[in-house]
Scaffold this motif. Structure first.
Motif, PDB file in Angstrom:
ATOM      1  N   SER A  25       0.818  -1.215   0.000  1.00  0.00           N
ATOM      2  CA  SER A  25       0.000   0.000   0.000  1.00  0.00           C
ATOM      3  C   SER A  25       0.849   1.260   0.000  1.00  0.00           C
ATOM      4  N   ARG A  26       2.074   1.165   0.536  1.00  0.00           N
ATOM      5  CA  ARG A  26       2.951   2.344   0.565  1.00  0.00           C
ATOM      6  C   ARG A  26       3.794   2.481  -0.696  1.00  0.00           C
ATOM      7  N   GLN A  27       3.696   1.480  -1.588  1.00  0.00           N
ATOM      8  CA  GLN A  27       4.469   1.507  -2.837  1.00  0.00           C
ATOM      9  C   GLN A  27       5.957   1.709  -2.549  1.00  0.00           C
ATOM     10  N   GLY A  28       6.488   0.823  -1.696  1.00  0.00           N
ATOM     11  CA  GLY A  28       7.894   0.923  -1.325  1.00  0.00           C
ATOM     12  C   GLY A  28       8.800   0.227  -2.321  1.00  0.00           C
ATOM     13  N   HIS A  29       9.977  -0.205  -1.831  1.00  0.00           N
ATOM     14  CA  HIS A  29      10.983  -0.747  -2.726  1.00  0.00           C
ATOM     15  C   HIS A  29      11.307  -2.212  -2.473  1.00  0.00           C
ATOM     16  N   TYR A  30      10.762  -2.831  -1.412  1.00  0.00           N
ATOM     17  CA  TYR A  30      11.109  -4.221  -1.111  1.00  0.00           C
ATOM     18  C   TYR A  30      10.554  -5.162  -2.177  1.00  0.00           C
ATOM     19  N   LYS A  31      11.421  -6.068  -2.654  1.00  0.00           N
ATOM     20  CA  LYS A  31      11.015  -7.106  -3.599  1.00  0.00           C
ATOM     21  C   LYS A  31      11.279  -8.514  -3.064  1.00  0.00           C
ATOM     22  N   LEU A  32      12.226  -8.637  -2.142  1.00  0.00           N
ATOM     23  CA  LEU A  32      12.612  -9.951  -1.621  1.00  0.00           C
ATOM     24  C   LEU A  32      12.737  -9.872  -0.107  1.00  0.00           C
ATOM     25  N   LEU A  33      12.001 -10.727   0.587  1.00  0.00           N
ATOM     26  CA  LEU A  33      12.074 -10.831   2.044  1.00  0.00           C
ATOM     27  C   LEU A  33      12.560 -12.234   2.387  1.00  0.00           C
ATOM     28  N   LEU A  34      13.623 -12.321   3.180  1.00  0.00           N
ATOM     29  CA  LEU A  34      14.133 -13.604   3.656  1.00  0.00           C
ATOM     30  C   LEU A  34      13.827 -13.723   5.141  1.00  0.00           C
ATOM     31  N   PRO A  50      22.737 -13.566  -2.597  1.00  0.00           N
ATOM     32  CA  PRO A  50      24.085 -13.236  -3.089  1.00  0.00           C
ATOM     33  C   PRO A  50      24.637 -12.001  -2.412  1.00  0.00           C
ATOM     34  N   ALA A  51      25.963 -11.908  -2.373  1.00  0.00           N
ATOM     35  CA  ALA A  51      26.621 -10.806  -1.662  1.00  0.00           C
ATOM     36  C   ALA A  51      26.216  -9.448  -2.227  1.00  0.00           C
ATOM     37  N   GLU A  52      25.961  -9.376  -3.531  1.00  0.00           N
ATOM     38  CA  GLU A  52      25.605  -8.102  -4.143  1.00  0.00           C
ATOM     39  C   GLU A  52      24.269  -7.567  -3.632  1.00  0.00           C
ATOM     40  N   LEU A  53      23.415  -8.479  -3.118  1.00  0.00           N
ATOM     41  CA  LEU A  53      22.080  -8.058  -2.676  1.00  0.00           C
ATOM     42  C   LEU A  53      21.994  -7.834  -1.173  1.00  0.00           C
ATOM     43  N   ASN A  54      23.080  -8.110  -0.439  1.00  0.00           N
ATOM     44  CA  ASN A  54      23.035  -7.961   1.013  1.00  0.00           C
ATOM     45  C   ASN A  54      22.770  -6.526   1.440  1.00  0.00           C
ATOM     46  N   THR A  55      23.279  -5.577   0.672  1.00  0.00           N
ATOM     47  CA  THR A  55      23.083  -4.163   1.006  1.00  0.00           C
ATOM     48  C   THR A  55      22.071  -3.491   0.084  1.00  0.00           C
ATOM     49  N   ASP A  56      21.408  -4.266  -0.747  1.00  0.00           N
ATOM     50  CA  ASP A  56      20.419  -3.713  -1.669  1.00  0.00           C
ATOM     51  C   ASP A  56      19.149  -3.345  -0.901  1.00  0.00           C
ATOM     52  N   LEU A  57      18.624  -2.166  -1.130  1.00  0.00           N
ATOM     53  CA  LEU A  57      17.441  -1.684  -0.416  1.00  0.00           C
ATOM     54  C   LEU A  57      16.187  -2.451  -0.797  1.00  0.00           C
ATOM     55  N   ARG A  58      16.251  -3.223  -1.845  1.00  0.00           N
ATOM     56  CA  ARG A  58      15.078  -4.004  -2.267  1.00  0.00           C
ATOM     57  C   ARG A  58      15.031  -5.364  -1.600  1.00  0.00           C
ATOM     58  N   VAL A  59      16.020  -5.673  -0.766  1.00  0.00           N
ATOM     59  CA  VAL A  59      16.107  -6.962  -0.082  1.00  0.00           C
ATOM     60  C   VAL A  59      16.141  -6.727   1.421  1.00  0.00           C
ATOM     61  N   LYS A  60      15.370  -7.530   2.162  1.00  0.00           N
ATOM     62  CA  LYS A  60      15.328  -7.391   3.620  1.00  0.00           C
ATOM     63  C   LYS A  60      15.386  -8.777   4.260  1.00  0.00           C
ATOM     64  N   HIS A  61      16.210  -8.890   5.302  1.00  0.00           N
ATOM     65  CA  HIS A  61      16.371 -10.146   6.043  1.00  0.00           C
ATOM     66  C   HIS A  61      15.783  -9.968   7.434  1.00  0.00           C
ATOM     67  N   ILE A  62      14.792 -10.801   7.788  1.00  0.00           N
ATOM     68  CA  ILE A  62      14.144 -10.742   9.096  1.00  0.00           C
ATOM     69  C   ILE A  62      14.449 -12.036   9.836  1.00  0.00           C
ATOM     70  N   LYS A  63      15.063 -11.927  11.007  1.00  0.00           N
ATOM     71  CA  LYS A  63      15.420 -13.092  11.805  1.00  0.00           C
ATOM     72  C   LYS A  63      14.395 -13.279  12.927  1.00  0.00           C
ATOM     73  N   PHE A  64      13.863 -14.494  13.067  1.00  0.00           N
ATOM     74  CA  PHE A  64      12.863 -14.805  14.072  1.00  0.00           C
ATOM     75  C   PHE A  64      13.495 -15.549  15.240  1.00  0.00           C
ATOM     76  N   ASN A  65      13.002 -15.264  16.430  1.00  0.00           N
ATOM     77  CA  ASN A  65      13.522 -15.870  17.650  1.00  0.00           C
ATOM     78  C   ASN A  65      12.688 -17.093  18.034  1.00  0.00           C
TER      79      ASN A  65
END
Length: 474
Positions: A66-75, A201-216
């Motif tokens: 709904s916010r039309q952001g930039h995320y394309k990949l969530l891990l 891949p290493a090239e996407l680790n700092t890409d703003l379109r990729v986000k990594h969420i760690k669960f406890n």
């Protein structure tokens, strides 16, 4: 075993493909409680609220959100049985998103079909899903393809980079469940079978379109509520100490806890007719098959050193070291930094330090690359700390652990060495420059031409300015 009619749980993809049938039409023992009591709404999920909000915000800030952001990949990563996949499905449902899920073909193998590489099928799935996708559709990968070889990893990285860099708007959510292989001394990041650096891949680790969420892992309070609710609906009863034991051994895996509870309940019903043996008051030791501890949880296990009524350890030193997420040497450094807050007298500290000194001697007499010396050092150090009697007034209050100052001191020492080296080098340069200037000054003072007067100079060399200029130029 046949009369129990107990079924082992399916894999996540199989459970998503086979929807459970109504319990009213099945025998009481022919379904799994983990499936029967799967959360039906967001209120039933045992995931921490901040993680729920983080995932929800990431979806809203995605390319199709709904916010039309930039995320394309969530891990999404974390250990098994903590509700990662369930949270995605319920959250997408509550946010009115459709899910297009990848089903690993290895679960539906047909020997009569011609073989097509799994990564090729995965690439086709992603491409077709993105091209034919809608603004209200999320691509979901719960069962990751096999990426155990370097060639397959490179193919996966190429696929992910291609779709992330493409102008298409989509959201891909991938779930990576932590899994470790056996290690001699501990489970570290290198023994992890599905590391995030292998998936993204290493090239996407700092890409703003990729986000990594760690669960406890699921905390014990929430797990206790869920298990008691299941027991209430099943009209079953389990002793409190046994329930606490199931929660402790599950190590935050609520699915494993529910399966263990079901198995234990069925077994207890069958065993009621058999005279029970006298049970020990000790809690069983750490289960070797559970996931690893966090660093400070492992530190607490050693420093608090909880004991059973007969004085034995609740958690054995070798089990703690096997579950520690860092190497033994680093772990001992953390123990050395924080041990003083857990001992009341100098005698206990002296005993502890003697053990640590002996362990350091064992380590220093072998090659630093020898893992055996590190294992022995870890066992001697941890046993030396835990063997001391607990404090007379042991309170399990929240104790804040400090990072080792050893690394700061080591860094300061290295910086001081570099500074001393720089000073010595500059002093040497200045000394050589002083000798050179002194020698040059002596040569200048001994120059006989400097002793001539202007008239004497003109008598010898002439007073013509052009000749003098030519001579000086020469």
């Amino acid at each position: 075993m046949d009369e129990w009619n107990f079924t082992l749980p399916d894999s996540p993809s199989q459970r998503s493909a086979k929807r459970k049938r109504s319990a009213s039409t099945e025998d009481h023992q022919s379904y799994l409680w983990a499936d029967q009591y799967e959360p039906k709404s967001m209120a039933d999920v045992c995931v921490r609220g901040d993680k729920v909000r983080e995932l929800q915000g990431a979806i809203e800030s995605s390319a199709i959100g709904s916010r039309q952001g930039h995320y394309k990949l969530l891990l999404l990563s974390g250990q098994s049985g903590i509700g990662k996949s369930t949270l995605v499905r319920l959250l997408c449902k509550s946010m009115n998103y459709d899910i297009l899920e990848w089903i690993n073909p290895s679960n539906d193998y047909d020997p009569t079909d011609s073989h097509t590489h799994t990564m090729t099928l995965f690439s086709r799935f992603l491409t077709s899903s993105i091209l034919r996708g809608s603004q209200r559709q999320i691509i979901f990968v719960d069962d990751m393809p096999d990426i155990t070889t370097d060639d397959i990893k490179r193919q996966l990285h190429s696929i992910l980079k291609h779709i992330v860099y493409s102008p298409a708007k989509f959201l891909l959510i991938m779930v990576a469940t932590d899994a470790w292989m056996e290690s001699l001394s501990y489970r570290d990041y290198d023994s992890k079978l599905n590391r995030s650096i292998d998936i993204i891949p290493a090239e996407l680790n700092t890409d703003l379109r990729v986000k990594h969420i760690k669960f406890n892992p699921v905390n014990k309070t929430n797990m206790n509520k869920v298990l008691k609710n299941i027991l209430s609906q099943e009209h079953a009863n389990v002793p409190k100490d046994r329930l606490d034991d199931i929660i402790e051994k599950s190590d935050g895996d609520i699915r494993a806890a529910i399966n263990t509870l079901q198995f234990d309940t069925i077994h207890s019903r069958k065993a009621r007719k058999v005279p029970s043996k006298k049970k020990s008051g000790d809690k069983p030791p750490f289960d070797d098959k559970t996931g690893p501890l966090t660093l400070f949880h492992a530190v607490g296990k050693v420093l608090y050193a909880k004991r059973n009524p007969n004085g034995t350890y609740e958690s054995k030193p070798e089990h703690i070291l096997a579950k520690c997420p860092v190497d033994n040497d680093t772990f001992i450094t953390y123990l050395h930094q924080n041990y003083s807050e857990f001992f009341d007298d100098m005698e206990s500290c002296t005993t502890l330090l003697n053990y640590l000194s002996d362990a350091d001697t064992i380590r220093s007499q072998h090659d630093w690359q020898d893992t055996s010396a590190s294992i022995y050092r870890g066992l001697v150090s941890v046993n030396g700390i835990m063997i001391n009697p607990p404090r007379e007034r042991t309170t399990y209050r929240q104790q804040f652990f400090d990072k080792p100052r050893f690394y700061e001191a080591q860094l300061a020492t290295q910086q001081q060495k570099l500074e001393n080296y720089r000073k010595d080098f500059m002093a040497s340069v200045q000394s050589r420059m002083a000798d050179y200037e002194s020698q040059e000054q002596m040569e200048y003072q001994d120059d006989p031409i400097q002793d001539f007067s202007e008239d004497e100079f003109d008598d010898i060399y002439g007073d013509d300015d052009d000749e003098l200029a030519a001579f000086m130029d020469y």
